[in-house]
Design an enzyme around this catalytic site. Sequence first.
Site, short mmCIF file in Angstrom:
data_model
loop_
_atom_site.label_atom_id
_atom_site.label_comp_id
_atom_site.label_asym_id
_atom_site.label_seq_id
_atom_site.Cartn_x
_atom_site.Cartn_y
_atom_site.Cartn_z
N ASP A 26 0.83 -1.21 0.00
CA ASP A 26 0.00 0.00 0.00
C ASP A 26 0.86 1.26 0.00
O ASP A 26 1.98 1.25 0.49
CB ASP A 26 -0.92 -0.03 1.24
CG ASP A 26 -2.07 0.94 1.11
OD1 ASP A 26 -2.39 1.37 -0.02
OD2 ASP A 26 -2.66 1.28 2.15
N ASN A 28 1.15 3.43 -2.91
CA ASN A 28 1.63 3.85 -4.24
C ASN A 28 1.09 5.22 -4.63
O ASN A 28 1.81 6.07 -5.16
CB ASN A 28 1.17 2.86 -5.32
CG ASN A 28 1.78 1.50 -5.15
OD1 ASN A 28 2.72 1.33 -4.38
ND2 ASN A 28 1.25 0.52 -5.86
N HIS A 43 2.02 3.38 -9.00
CA HIS A 43 1.82 1.94 -9.27
C HIS A 43 2.99 1.40 -10.10
O HIS A 43 3.48 0.31 -9.84
CB HIS A 43 0.50 1.71 -10.02
CG HIS A 43 -0.70 2.09 -9.20
ND1 HIS A 43 -0.86 1.72 -7.89
CD2 HIS A 43 -1.81 2.82 -9.52
CE1 HIS A 43 -2.02 2.20 -7.44
NE2 HIS A 43 -2.60 2.87 -8.40
N TRP A 75 -12.39 -2.19 -7.23
CA TRP A 75 -13.24 -1.82 -8.40
C TRP A 75 -13.92 -0.49 -8.16
O TRP A 75 -14.39 0.15 -9.10
CB TRP A 75 -14.32 -2.88 -8.63
CG TRP A 75 -13.80 -4.22 -9.02
CD1 TRP A 75 -13.76 -5.33 -8.22
CD2 TRP A 75 -13.24 -4.62 -10.29
NE1 TRP A 75 -13.21 -6.38 -8.91
CE2 TRP A 75 -12.88 -5.98 -10.17
CE3 TRP A 75 -13.01 -3.96 -11.49
CZ2 TRP A 75 -12.31 -6.70 -11.21
CZ3 TRP A 75 -12.44 -4.67 -12.53
CH2 TRP A 75 -12.09 -6.02 -12.39
N LEU A 137 10.45 -20.79 -5.23
CA LEU A 137 9.54 -19.86 -4.54
C LEU A 137 8.17 -19.96 -5.19
O LEU A 137 8.07 -20.01 -6.42
CB LEU A 137 10.06 -18.43 -4.67
CG LEU A 137 9.18 -17.32 -4.09
CD1 LEU A 137 9.25 -17.30 -2.56
CD2 LEU A 137 9.62 -15.94 -4.62
N ARG A 200 -4.75 -1.78 9.18
CA ARG A 200 -5.92 -2.63 8.96
C ARG A 200 -5.58 -3.75 7.98
O ARG A 200 -4.56 -3.71 7.31
CB ARG A 200 -7.12 -1.82 8.48
CG ARG A 200 -6.86 -0.97 7.25
CD ARG A 200 -8.14 -0.23 6.80
NE ARG A 200 -7.84 0.72 5.74
CZ ARG A 200 -7.74 2.04 5.90
NH1 ARG A 200 -7.91 2.58 7.10
NH2 ARG A 200 -7.47 2.82 4.86
N SER A 202 -7.88 -4.87 5.58
CA SER A 202 -8.52 -4.59 4.29
C SER A 202 -8.96 -5.85 3.53
O SER A 202 -8.74 -5.97 2.32
CB SER A 202 -7.60 -3.73 3.41
OG SER A 202 -7.34 -2.48 4.03
C1 IPE Z 1 -5.44 -2.78 -0.02
O1 IPE Z 1 -5.12 -1.45 -0.19
C2 IPE Z 1 -5.42 -3.51 -1.31
C3 IPE Z 1 -4.14 -3.60 -2.03
C4 IPE Z 1 -2.99 -3.17 -1.63
C5 IPE Z 1 -4.22 -4.25 -3.29
P1 IPE Z 1 -6.21 -0.30 -0.26
O2 IPE Z 1 -5.48 0.98 -0.38
O3 IPE Z 1 -7.21 -0.60 -1.31
O4 IPE Z 1 -6.90 -0.44 1.17
P2 IPE Z 1 -7.89 0.55 1.95
O5 IPE Z 1 -9.03 0.83 1.04
O6 IPE Z 1 -7.13 1.79 2.27
O7 IPE Z 1 -8.27 -0.21 3.17
C1 IPE Z 2 -1.84 0.19 -3.26
O1 IPE Z 2 -1.57 1.54 -3.29
C2 IPE Z 2 -2.04 -0.40 -4.64
C3 IPE Z 2 -3.42 -0.83 -4.91
C4 IPE Z 2 -4.44 -0.76 -4.10
C5 IPE Z 2 -3.65 -1.37 -6.22
P1 IPE Z 2 -2.73 2.62 -3.24
O2 IPE Z 2 -3.12 2.92 -4.65
O3 IPE Z 2 -3.82 2.19 -2.37
O4 IPE Z 2 -1.97 3.86 -2.64
P2 IPE Z 2 -2.53 4.90 -1.58
O5 IPE Z 2 -2.99 4.10 -0.39
O6 IPE Z 2 -3.66 5.63 -2.24
O7 IPE Z 2 -1.37 5.77 -1.28
MG MG Z 3 -4.14 2.42 -0.36
#
Ligand code: IPE
Ligand code: IPE
Ligand code: MG
Length: 254
Positions: A26, A28, A43, A75, A137, A200, A202
């Site tokens: 998380d 990105n 990303h 989504w 792996l 969390r 998630s």
């Molecule tokens: C969780 O990250 C899912 C992935 C890293 C793929 P999110 O950024 O979507 O999570 P929430 O919505 O903040 O809980």
């Molecule tokens: C996680 O990074 C990647 C995916 C959920 C695909 P985020 O895109 O959720 O990055 P933040 O949390 O908004 O910084």
């Molecule tokens: Mg995120």
Amino acid sequence: MTGDTETMGSPAVSGAVPEHVAIIMDGNGRWAEARGQARHAGHRAGVQSVRSTIEECIQHGVKVLTLFAFSSENWRRPKTEVNMLMELFLSALQREVKRMQSNDIRLRVIGDISAFPEKLQKRIRESEDKTRDNKRLVLQIAANYGGRWDITETARKLAAAVQSGELTPDDINEELFARSTALGDQPDPDLFIRTGGELRISNFLLWHCAYTELYFTPVLWPDFDAAEFRKAVAEFGSRQRRFGKTGAQLESAR
Ligand code: IPE
Ligand code: IPE
Ligand code: MG
């Protein structure tokens, strides 16, 4: 008997290496926004952290790495971001399969891939087939994955097996349930890492994280390099995993 340590892995001692590491990658979007760039750039930058994490796992002798790439809730993001993530996934698969072959890495994709474009589904199946016999792996990519989806799917599959007479309700126990989830025969994660600072789960591996050691770091995923990974593994090695027992029991068994 339920709650038996046999079904939860054996207690780890200090300095142990996790057999299975599961990561919520998380942060990105925030990484890119902090640089005045579009979320997409974050990303893309995250791909490098995926590579270095895979290399570190191989170096440390980790056997299974599960990466949360796209949740069943993602989504809900703007369509342009969802499309970009699909394209990134497709191009990474195209590029990385050769590298997986030469590094003896087996790819598994867990999640409801039927919701993805046909081209991506086909590429996923081909990549899994090509790497099926690799042993060093197991790399599991959680894509359109949700912990509740996984548990519900498992319940549905087992109910269908009971209805067809293949199983009786008494055959259903924790071991069969676990084997029937998306993880199949892979062990539960020993170490869970979440980057990006949120505290969390998630909807990640809900069934499987029952006894997993949790590690949260504020470091954003594109900044999560080899040194950060080693910090997480060192922290894991300093934990005493008791699985319900007392510390004294574990000490006397050493
Ligand atoms: C969780 O990250 C899912 C992935 C890293 C793929 P999110 O950024 O979507 O999570 P929430 O919505 O903040 O809980
Ligand atoms: C996680 O990074 C990647 C995916 C959920 C695909 P985020 O895109 O959720 O990055 P933040 O949390 O908004 O910084
Ligand atoms: Mg995120």
